[in-house]
Design a protein around this motif. Sequence first.
Motif, mmCIF file in Angstrom:
data_model
loop_
_atom_site.group_PDB
_atom_site.id
_atom_site.type_symbol
_atom_site.label_atom_id
_atom_site.label_comp_id
_atom_site.label_asym_id
_atom_site.label_seq_id
_atom_site.Cartn_x
_atom_site.Cartn_y
_atom_site.Cartn_z
ATOM 1 N N ARG A 26 0.830 -1.198 0.000
ATOM 2 C CA ARG A 26 0.000 0.000 0.000
ATOM 3 C C ARG A 26 0.869 1.254 0.000
ATOM 4 N NH1 ARG A 26 -2.274 0.124 4.836
ATOM 5 N NH2 ARG A 26 -3.518 -1.693 4.352
ATOM 6 N N GLU A 29 2.779 1.647 -3.646
ATOM 7 C CA GLU A 29 2.037 1.862 -4.879
ATOM 8 C C GLU A 29 1.399 3.244 -4.898
ATOM 9 O OE1 GLU A 29 -0.578 -1.451 -5.551
ATOM 10 O OE2 GLU A 29 1.101 -2.823 -5.779
ATOM 11 N N THR A 30 1.382 3.845 -6.081
ATOM 12 C CA THR A 30 0.848 5.198 -6.201
ATOM 13 C C THR A 30 -0.672 5.216 -6.291
ATOM 14 O OG1 THR A 30 1.173 5.098 -8.591
ATOM 15 C CG2 THR A 30 2.910 6.126 -7.283
ATOM 16 N N ARG A 31 -1.242 4.131 -6.771
ATOM 17 C CA ARG A 31 -2.701 4.057 -6.856
ATOM 18 C C ARG A 31 -3.227 3.147 -5.771
ATOM 19 N NH1 ARG A 31 -3.540 2.065 -12.588
ATOM 20 N NH2 ARG A 31 -1.336 1.701 -12.540
ATOM 21 N N ARG A 32 -4.511 3.095 -5.657
ATOM 22 C CA ARG A 32 -5.155 2.239 -4.677
ATOM 23 C C ARG A 32 -4.737 0.791 -4.890
ATOM 24 N NH1 ARG A 32 -11.476 2.767 -3.406
ATOM 25 N NH2 ARG A 32 -11.238 2.138 -1.273
ATOM 26 N N SER A 33 -4.362 0.135 -3.837
ATOM 27 C CA SER A 33 -3.827 -1.215 -3.962
ATOM 28 C C SER A 33 -4.867 -2.274 -3.610
ATOM 29 C CB SER A 33 -2.604 -1.388 -3.072
ATOM 30 O OG SER A 33 -2.164 -2.705 -3.147
ATOM 31 N N PHE A 34 -5.322 -2.968 -4.639
ATOM 32 C CA PHE A 34 -6.242 -4.076 -4.389
ATOM 33 C C PHE A 34 -5.476 -5.279 -3.847
ATOM 34 C CE2 PHE A 34 -8.379 -1.419 -7.514
ATOM 35 C CZ PHE A 34 -9.578 -1.210 -6.851
ATOM 36 N N SER A 36 -3.088 -5.136 -1.701
ATOM 37 C CA SER A 36 -2.960 -4.911 -0.276
ATOM 38 C C SER A 36 -4.200 -5.400 0.467
ATOM 39 C CB SER A 36 -2.747 -3.419 -0.007
ATOM 40 O OG SER A 36 -2.728 -3.160 1.367
ATOM 41 N N LYS A 37 -5.352 -5.065 -0.052
ATOM 42 C CA LYS A 37 -6.609 -5.512 0.575
ATOM 43 C C LYS A 37 -6.737 -7.036 0.523
ATOM 44 C CE LYS A 37 -9.276 -1.341 -0.315
ATOM 45 N NZ LYS A 37 -9.476 -0.814 0.985
ATOM 46 N N ARG A 102 1.073 8.174 5.030
ATOM 47 C CA ARG A 102 -0.155 8.904 5.383
ATOM 48 C C ARG A 102 0.053 10.413 5.445
ATOM 49 N NH1 ARG A 102 -0.949 4.825 10.093
ATOM 50 N NH2 ARG A 102 -1.523 2.998 8.898
#
Length: 121
Positions: A26, A29-34, A36-37, A102
């Motif tokens: 997370r 990566e620059t974009r939302r990490s699927f 990671s989820k 963050r």
Amino acid sequence: MTESLAVGVKRRVMGGLLWRLADMVRAAETRRSFRSKAFQRAVWSLDHLPADLDIDRADALDVPGIGPGVVSLIDEYLRRGGLDELDELEGRFPREAPRLRRLPRMTPRILGELKAEVGVE
């Protein structure tokens, strides 16, 4: 540590590795990490596997939240005691990258520079 106790720790250690990997992915990566989820979901699914993680690959894939990628990570952990991707990410970014990420405007590039040029861990 006795042999049976050491075997029972494997699932818990794997859960910790997956959680750290999720945090580092997370942060990196620059974009939302699927991914990671997915790693975080897999941590909770580990409870449905034997404590020593000794399970047939097909049976592991039947567990909700455990996909082929996670099964490969489990195999890697059992084989070498760690995860290459986690080692690589922790080598590139400060260990506290998930918390640092963050901060406003704290990008993966800046995190890498903090580690490489300043030595921030």
